[in-house]
Write a protein that holds these residues in place. Structure first.
Motif, PDB file in Angstrom:
ATOM      1  N   ASP A 140       0.850  -1.184   0.000  1.00  0.00           N
ATOM      2  CA  ASP A 140       0.000   0.000   0.000  1.00  0.00           C
ATOM      3  C   ASP A 140       0.890   1.240   0.000  1.00  0.00           C
ATOM      4  O   ASP A 140       1.670   1.466   0.934  1.00  0.00           O
ATOM      5  CB  ASP A 140      -0.896  -0.001   1.235  1.00  0.00           C
ATOM      6  CG  ASP A 140      -1.851   1.189   1.260  1.00  0.00           C
ATOM      7  OD1 ASP A 140      -1.845   1.986   0.300  1.00  0.00           O
ATOM      8  OD2 ASP A 140      -2.603   1.337   2.246  1.00  0.00           O
ATOM      9  N   ALA A 141       0.810   2.033  -1.063  1.00  0.00           N
ATOM     10  CA  ALA A 141       1.662   3.219  -1.201  1.00  0.00           C
ATOM     11  C   ALA A 141       0.829   4.472  -1.397  1.00  0.00           C
ATOM     12  O   ALA A 141       1.243   5.409  -2.083  1.00  0.00           O
ATOM     13  CB  ALA A 141       2.632   3.022  -2.372  1.00  0.00           C
ATOM     14  N   SER A 142      -0.361   4.515  -0.789  1.00  0.00           N
ATOM     15  CA  SER A 142      -1.258   5.656  -0.974  1.00  0.00           C
ATOM     16  C   SER A 142      -0.613   6.949  -0.508  1.00  0.00           C
ATOM     17  O   SER A 142      -0.859   8.023  -1.070  1.00  0.00           O
ATOM     18  CB  SER A 142      -2.555   5.416  -0.197  1.00  0.00           C
ATOM     19  OG  SER A 142      -3.213   4.253  -0.676  1.00  0.00           O
ATOM     20  N   ALA A 143       0.243   6.851   0.533  1.00  0.00           N
ATOM     21  CA  ALA A 143       0.883   8.052   1.058  1.00  0.00           C
ATOM     22  C   ALA A 143       1.972   8.571   0.137  1.00  0.00           C
ATOM     23  O   ALA A 143       2.498   9.657   0.341  1.00  0.00           O
ATOM     24  CB  ALA A 143       1.467   7.765   2.444  1.00  0.00           C
ATOM     25  N   ALA A 144       2.324   7.782  -0.880  1.00  0.00           N
ATOM     26  CA  ALA A 144       3.388   8.177  -1.806  1.00  0.00           C
ATOM     27  C   ALA A 144       2.825   8.343  -3.204  1.00  0.00           C
ATOM     28  O   ALA A 144       3.370   7.838  -4.181  1.00  0.00           O
ATOM     29  CB  ALA A 144       4.504   7.140  -1.796  1.00  0.00           C
ATOM     30  N   ALA A 145       1.706   9.079  -3.301  1.00  0.00           N
ATOM     31  CA  ALA A 145       1.004   9.197  -4.583  1.00  0.00           C
ATOM     32  C   ALA A 145       1.878   9.817  -5.664  1.00  0.00           C
ATOM     33  O   ALA A 145       1.697   9.567  -6.843  1.00  0.00           O
ATOM     34  CB  ALA A 145      -0.268  10.018  -4.401  1.00  0.00           C
ATOM     35  N   GLY A 146       2.857  10.630  -5.261  1.00  0.00           N
ATOM     36  CA  GLY A 146       3.711  11.264  -6.251  1.00  0.00           C
ATOM     37  C   GLY A 146       4.831  10.392  -6.752  1.00  0.00           C
ATOM     38  O   GLY A 146       5.561  10.774  -7.665  1.00  0.00           O
ATOM     39  N   ASP A 147       4.961   9.218  -6.188  1.00  0.00           N
ATOM     40  CA  ASP A 147       6.018   8.291  -6.578  1.00  0.00           C
ATOM     41  C   ASP A 147       5.682   7.676  -7.928  1.00  0.00           C
ATOM     42  O   ASP A 147       4.642   7.034  -8.095  1.00  0.00           O
ATOM     43  CB  ASP A 147       6.156   7.199  -5.504  1.00  0.00           C
ATOM     44  CG  ASP A 147       7.336   6.262  -5.771  1.00  0.00           C
ATOM     45  OD1 ASP A 147       7.855   6.279  -6.892  1.00  0.00           O
ATOM     46  OD2 ASP A 147       7.700   5.522  -4.849  1.00  0.00           O
ATOM     47  N   SER A 148       6.575   7.859  -8.909  1.00  0.00           N
ATOM     48  CA  SER A 148       6.306   7.349 -10.259  1.00  0.00           C
ATOM     49  C   SER A 148       6.295   5.831 -10.304  1.00  0.00           C
ATOM     50  O   SER A 148       5.871   5.245 -11.294  1.00  0.00           O
ATOM     51  CB  SER A 148       7.345   7.895 -11.242  1.00  0.00           C
ATOM     52  OG  SER A 148       8.650   7.448 -10.882  1.00  0.00           O
ATOM     53  N   GLY A 149       6.772   5.181  -9.241  1.00  0.00           N
ATOM     54  CA  GLY A 149       6.787   3.730  -9.228  1.00  0.00           C
ATOM     55  C   GLY A 149       5.523   3.115  -8.670  1.00  0.00           C
ATOM     56  O   GLY A 149       5.443   1.887  -8.549  1.00  0.00           O
ATOM     57  N   THR A 150       4.525   3.957  -8.331  1.00  0.00           N
ATOM     58  CA  THR A 150       3.278   3.413  -7.797  1.00  0.00           C
ATOM     59  C   THR A 150       2.227   3.290  -8.898  1.00  0.00           C
ATOM     60  O   THR A 150       2.312   3.946  -9.938  1.00  0.00           O
ATOM     61  CB  THR A 150       2.742   4.293  -6.653  1.00  0.00           C
ATOM     62  OG1 THR A 150       2.386   5.582  -7.178  1.00  0.00           O
ATOM     63  CG2 THR A 150       3.792   4.443  -5.563  1.00  0.00           C
ATOM     64  N   ILE A 151       1.232   2.439  -8.621  1.00  0.00           N
ATOM     65  CA  ILE A 151       0.187   2.145  -9.608  1.00  0.00           C
ATOM     66  C   ILE A 151      -1.169   2.314  -8.944  1.00  0.00           C
ATOM     67  O   ILE A 151      -1.377   1.847  -7.813  1.00  0.00           O
ATOM     68  CB  ILE A 151       0.327   0.698 -10.117  1.00  0.00           C
ATOM     69  CG1 ILE A 151       1.691   0.494 -10.790  1.00  0.00           C
ATOM     70  CG2 ILE A 151      -0.789   0.335 -11.080  1.00  0.00           C
ATOM     71  CD1 ILE A 151       1.989  -0.946 -11.113  1.00  0.00           C
ATOM     72  N   PRO A 152      -2.127   2.976  -9.602  1.00  0.00           N
ATOM     73  CA  PRO A 152      -3.485   3.034  -9.038  1.00  0.00           C
ATOM     74  C   PRO A 152      -4.049   1.636  -8.852  1.00  0.00           C
ATOM     75  O   PRO A 152      -3.900   0.771  -9.736  1.00  0.00           O
ATOM     76  CB  PRO A 152      -4.267   3.820 -10.099  1.00  0.00           C
ATOM     77  CG  PRO A 152      -3.232   4.587 -10.855  1.00  0.00           C
ATOM     78  CD  PRO A 152      -2.007   3.727 -10.862  1.00  0.00           C
ATOM     79  N   ALA A 153      -4.678   1.404  -7.718  1.00  0.00           N
ATOM     80  CA  ALA A 153      -5.209   0.071  -7.435  1.00  0.00           C
ATOM     81  C   ALA A 153      -6.211  -0.362  -8.498  1.00  0.00           C
ATOM     82  O   ALA A 153      -6.318  -1.559  -8.822  1.00  0.00           O
ATOM     83  CB  ALA A 153      -5.848   0.050  -6.049  1.00  0.00           C
ATOM     84  N   GLY A 154      -6.943   0.599  -9.066  1.00  0.00           N
ATOM     85  CA  GLY A 154      -7.921   0.252 -10.089  1.00  0.00           C
ATOM     86  C   GLY A 154      -7.297  -0.376 -11.321  1.00  0.00           C
ATOM     87  O   GLY A 154      -7.920  -1.203 -11.998  1.00  0.00           O
ATOM     88  N   VAL A 155      -6.050  -0.001 -11.632  1.00  0.00           N
ATOM     89  CA  VAL A 155      -5.366  -0.581 -12.788  1.00  0.00           C
ATOM     90  C   VAL A 155      -5.147  -2.077 -12.559  1.00  0.00           C
ATOM     91  O   VAL A 155      -5.317  -2.889 -13.473  1.00  0.00           O
ATOM     92  CB  VAL A 155      -4.025   0.137 -13.027  1.00  0.00           C
ATOM     93  CG1 VAL A 155      -3.203  -0.605 -14.085  1.00  0.00           C
ATOM     94  CG2 VAL A 155      -4.257   1.577 -13.457  1.00  0.00           C
ATOM     95  N   LEU A 156      -4.799  -2.443 -11.331  1.00  0.00           N
ATOM     96  CA  LEU A 156      -4.540  -3.842 -11.026  1.00  0.00           C
ATOM     97  C   LEU A 156      -5.809  -4.687 -11.074  1.00  0.00           C
ATOM     98  O   LEU A 156      -5.734  -5.915 -11.166  1.00  0.00           O
ATOM     99  CB  LEU A 156      -3.908  -3.970  -9.636  1.00  0.00           C
ATOM    100  CG  LEU A 156      -2.504  -3.380  -9.480  1.00  0.00           C
ATOM    101  CD1 LEU A 156      -2.070  -3.433  -8.025  1.00  0.00           C
ATOM    102  CD2 LEU A 156      -1.511  -4.120 -10.359  1.00  0.00           C
ATOM    103  N   GLN A 157      -6.976  -4.022 -11.039  1.00  0.00           N
ATOM    104  CA  GLN A 157      -8.233  -4.758 -10.986  1.00  0.00           C
ATOM    105  C   GLN A 157      -9.003  -4.721 -12.308  1.00  0.00           C
ATOM    106  O   GLN A 157     -10.068  -5.322 -12.414  1.00  0.00           O
ATOM    107  CB  GLN A 157      -9.111  -4.196  -9.865  1.00  0.00           C
ATOM    108  CG  GLN A 157      -8.524  -4.429  -8.477  1.00  0.00           C
ATOM    109  CD  GLN A 157      -9.359  -3.783  -7.383  1.00  0.00           C
ATOM    110  OE1 GLN A 157      -9.811  -2.643  -7.530  1.00  0.00           O
ATOM    111  NE2 GLN A 157      -9.573  -4.495  -6.288  1.00  0.00           N
ATOM    112  N   ARG A 158      -8.424  -4.055 -13.300  1.00  0.00           N
ATOM    113  CA  ARG A 158      -9.197  -3.916 -14.539  1.00  0.00           C
ATOM    114  C   ARG A 158      -9.135  -5.167 -15.412  1.00  0.00           C
ATOM    115  O   ARG A 158      -9.924  -5.319 -16.340  1.00  0.00           O
ATOM    116  CB  ARG A 158      -8.738  -2.697 -15.321  1.00  0.00           C
ATOM    117  CG  ARG A 158      -7.406  -2.837 -16.034  1.00  0.00           C
ATOM    118  CD  ARG A 158      -6.963  -1.501 -16.639  1.00  0.00           C
ATOM    119  NE  ARG A 158      -5.763  -1.642 -17.461  1.00  0.00           N
ATOM    120  CZ  ARG A 158      -5.013  -0.608 -17.798  1.00  0.00           C
ATOM    121  NH1 ARG A 158      -5.331   0.616 -17.384  1.00  0.00           N
ATOM    122  NH2 ARG A 158      -3.947  -0.791 -18.565  1.00  0.00           N
ATOM    123  N   ALA A 159      -8.191  -6.071 -15.121  1.00  0.00           N
ATOM    124  CA  ALA A 159      -8.088  -7.337 -15.857  1.00  0.00           C
ATOM    125  C   ALA A 159      -7.278  -8.309 -15.004  1.00  0.00           C
ATOM    126  O   ALA A 159      -6.761  -7.952 -13.944  1.00  0.00           O
ATOM    127  CB  ALA A 159      -7.436  -7.132 -17.230  1.00  0.00           C
TER     128      ALA A 159
END
Length: 478
Positions: free
Chosen positions: A373-392
């Motif tokens: 969980d990296a919600s606190a690091a939203a500006g980190d380019s290495g993070t991914i929106p959780a919705g992307v992981l759930q779209r397929a």
């Protein structure tokens, strides 16, 4: 549990087994490699008499190389159960790499299976039934092959191989085959006679049936003499290994998987070759001939430490020696393929419908994807929106060549091949055998390279939870 020894053979066997047992931790369990032949039958029978059935477990490996393999398995299980001993067996497939004999491949498969069975049962000691005749045959074979000290040292009474979980112990190594056969006869043991042991087309069998009897007539003490030769060679080899460990301290890179080209070439030829032999043993590679290692060192000196070494072509037992950016390493595969595009063995595709899992274990890759969980690091380019992981559905796949990704945050930046990105970051070829993480049909994440920015949405929801993906190899998992 102990037993009274009634005959010389009985006494010798029980004393040998008792001595080995005395060196094991009190009440620890002992695994016995049990093929069903006379040697391992004697060892198992004596182990039960000395240690008690509850401390013993008989481990059998089914190679499938003989038409009688199933019958041997049934015999071994019955033999163990008659003595109240736990029995376990594992079937293996014997496949040979280039330059490796069927016998060597079967031996390697057997030891891997035995070690795996010990590890799964938390057993730290594995007893093997080799004896003095086996030791003499091994020394003779190594002499005839022109082996070095490591080969002449033959079989150690006790040792822990690199990467193994169980110490291998040979309680019967100082006893003769005739003494074991006498014990078996007196105890009325039933054992298996492997028909391949009579085939003198095999070098060891030829020595056993044709050479050893003649030696025994003219040199009655030849077995003891060869055992002393093995002991002297083992002592000298320990000194060479000590020197190699000193050199490894200077040359080792990436936890021993590579050597510094500079440090290796700074050594004289004899010392460099000694280091290379030791390094290969630590990697679990089959020993190479002096000629092959000498050719490898010659080529390494010719290309020089500054050279990329793409022309280096040393194949050995399914591996190729490479030189890349100042490092020397062994890569799986044949050197006729380019070093940075070596075809990797395709592994089965694994899939996961991600619903917030924190770990995804991939045994075939010997590693784990970790979702943090990296919600606190939203500006980190290495993070991914959780919705992307759930779209397929997520899938982990092997490299097939030609894959591309965009690591830059700039939307108009071009995608680049994984090959180019790996080269740019100086990641050697042996580290590139990693699982590619896809979301549907789109490449999402590559260990060591990061997130494919091309598949992320243009608009970011500041309130959406975000996830950072980390790849951890097994050795790095706490």
């Amino acid at each position: 549990m102990t037993s009274t020894a009634d005959t010389p053979a009985d006494r010798l066997v029980l004393e040998a087994v008792g001595f080995s047992l005395s060196t094991s931790p009190a009440n620890s369990r002992i695994a016995i490699a049990f093929s069903g032949g006379v040697d391992s039958s004697v060892l198992l029978d004596a182990a039960v008499r000395v240690a008690g059935a509850s401390r013993c477990i008989a481990l059998h490996v089914h190679h499938g190389l003989s038409a009688h393999a199933d019958a041997w398995l049934a015999h071994c299980e019955a033999f163990a159960l008659e003595r109240g001993v736990e029995f376990a067996a594992q079937r293996v497939e014997v496949s040979c790499d280039a330059g490796v004999s069927v016998e060597a491949a079967a031996r390697d498969a057997r030891y891997r299976a035995l070690d795996g069975m010990c590890a799964s049962r938390d057993i730290a000691t594995l007893w093997l039934a080799q004896h003095a005749d086996d030791q003499a045959e091994t020394v003779l074979l190594q002499l005839l092959r022109g082996a070095g000290l490591a080969g002449l040292a033959a079989m150690a009474p006790e040792y822990l191989p690199a990467g193994a979980s169980a110490t291998r112990v040979r309680p019967l190594l100082h006893l003769l085959r005739a003494q074991l056969e006498q014990y078996a006869s007196e105890r009325a043991l039933r054992w298996i006679d492997d028909e391949s042991n009579a085939d003198t087309r095999y070098a060891r069998n030829a020595l056993r049936h044709e050479v050893a009897p003649a030696l025994a007539v003219h040199f009655p003490g030849f077995r003891d003499a060869l055992a002393r030769t093995a002991a002297h060679a083992a002592s000298a080899q320990r000194l060479l290994d000590a020197l190699a460990r000193i050199d490894m301290g200077e040359a080792s890179r990436d936890e021993g998987r590579a050597l510094s080209h500079d440090a290796l070439l700074a050594l004289g030829d004899d010392r460099a070759l000694n280091l290379m032999r030791y390094w290969m043993r630590t990697l679990g590679l089959v020993a190479a001939s002096s000629a092959r290692l000498g050719d490898a060192l010659r080529q390494l000196r010719e290309i020089g430490a500054a050279g990329e070494g793409h022309g280096l072509r040393i194949d050995h037992a399914g591996h190729a020696l490479r030189s890349y950016r100042g490092l020397v390493y062994w890569e799986t595969g044949d050197s006729s393929e380019p070093a940075d595009e070596t075809a990797l063995a395709a592994r089965a595709v694994s899939e996961l419908a991600w619903q917030g899992e924190s770990i995804w274990r991939l045994p075939q890759w010997r590693g784990t994807f970790i979702f943090v969980d990296a919600s606190a690091a939203a500006g980190d380019s290495g993070t991914i929106p959780a919705g992307v992981l759930q779209r397929a559905v997520l899938s982990a796949r092997s490299r097939s060549g030609g894959e591309r990704m965009r690591t830059s945050e700039a939307r108009n930046a071009p995608s680049r091949t994984l090959k180019n990105l790996f080269q740019e970051r100086g990641i050697p070829a042996w580290k590139r055998d990693v699982p590619l993480l896809y979301i549907g049909d789109d490449l999402l994440f590559v260990p060591l390279l990061g997130v494919n920015r091309a598949v992320l949405p243009d608009q970011v929801d500041e309130g959406e939870s975000r996830v950072k993906i980390i790849w951890r190899e097994d050795l790095l998992i706490a």
